[in-house]
Scaffold this active site. Structure first.
Site, short mmCIF file in Angstrom:
data_model
loop_
_atom_site.label_atom_id
_atom_site.label_comp_id
_atom_site.label_asym_id
_atom_site.label_seq_id
_atom_site.Cartn_x
_atom_site.Cartn_y
_atom_site.Cartn_z
CG HIS A 38 -2.00 -1.09 1.05
ND1 HIS A 38 -2.12 -2.17 1.88
CD2 HIS A 38 -2.96 -1.24 0.10
CE1 HIS A 38 -3.11 -2.93 1.47
NE2 HIS A 38 -3.64 -2.40 0.40
CD GLU A 122 -3.93 -9.16 7.91
OE1 GLU A 122 -3.12 -8.27 7.59
OE2 GLU A 122 -4.11 -9.53 9.08
#
Ligand code: SF4
Length: 281
Positions: A38, A122
């Site tokens: 990210h 996740e």
């Protein structure tokens, strides 16, 4: 006297992200499913090296696909297998550990509660491996939760430590037995505790990392607890403003687990260059 710049003891790339990037770099061309990292600057650097981020299997040229450090929904992996993709799995062992803790609790009859962002890859990956998980992220998600006899709590690897403790405490009011496994990974804990420590020793904190990085946001929140008006979250050195540093003797720097070292270094050099600028009165 030039100002002092202190970098948090644990800051920047964690071993899981580093390993995933090294794996992608070692391939001639890689198609990475979802965000490998990210951080927009690092994603751009990788795309120049033919490491492409894809969000659909149709976008893949060839049959090799990379699963990122934070894992993937098991149904998507099954789809990849059914289509005979060669899967390069860089899921971090500390994420795999969360699956295992969840399965262990399930086998003991606990209702699984996952504390984490339901939109994060996740959390989707963890939830997809549990039987009937409940995901909570905001405190309002806990309101009206059905009472359960046994609740087993696990959480996203990058969750804020305080949030985990707070939510577990609230959940204890909902049922007789709560077993909570703190699955925040050690690199995240280290980054949060060292950022908190540093924020208490400096005049101003710079938090470096992607605006789309959940762990960077959490580091900024941690620093804001101590320096509410003097914590600045930037992605790159170009966002640093000289006026922030006027009369600030000690500057602290921290960076998310997906922030490469070169972005930290560029920020340090930019801040040092402000010493040479005479601020406007
Ligand atoms: S943040 Fe933690 S769980 Fe995620 S890749 Fe890094 S070490 Fe692994």
């Amino acid at each position: 006297m030039p100002r002092e710049i202190l970098v948090a003891e644990a800051a920047g790339f964690c071993f899981g992200v580093k390993k995933a990037i090294q794996k992608a770099e070692s391939m001639d061309q890689a198609f990475i499913f979802g965000s490998l990292i990210h951080n927009p600057q690092e994603v751009e650097r990788l795309s120049k090296m033919k490491k492409h981020i894809v969000h659909d299997l149709e976008e893949i040229d060839g049959n090799q696909v990379v699963i990122t450090a934070h894992g993937l929904d098991i149904k998507k992996i099954e789809e990849m297998k059914s289509k005979n993709f060669d899967i390069i799995d860089t899921t971090c062992p500390l994420v795999t550990r969360i699956y295992k803790e969840g399965w262990k609790l399930e086998s003991q009859g606990f209702q699984i509660v996952i504390i984490g962002d339901p939109n994060h890859v996740e959390v989707k990956g963890i939830a997809s491996r549990m039987k009937n998980p409940i995901i909570v992220y905001e405190e309002s998600d806990l309101i009206g939760l059905k009472p359960h006899a046994k609740i087993g709590v696990i959480c996203q690897s990058t969750l804020l430590l305080e949030k985990f403790d707070k939510f577990v405490h609230i959940l204890q009011g909902y049922c007789d037995q709560v077993v909570a496994i703190n699955t925040i990974c050690k690199p995240t804990k280290d980054r949060q505790t060292s950022a908190a420590l540093l924020a208490q020793q400096v005049d101003l904190m710079i938090v470096i990392g992607g605006r789309n990085s959940s762990n960077t946001h959490k580091l900024a929140q941690t620093c804001q607890t101590y320096l509410p008006l003097k914590t600045f979250h930037v992605e790159t050195a170009s966002e640093l403003q000289p006026q922030w540093f006027h009369n600030q003797k000690k500057v602290g720097i921290t960076a998310g687990a997906s922030t490469p070292d070169y972005l930290i270094q560029e920020c340090i050099e930019k801040i040092q260059s402000f010493d040479l600028i005479v601020p406007a009165s």
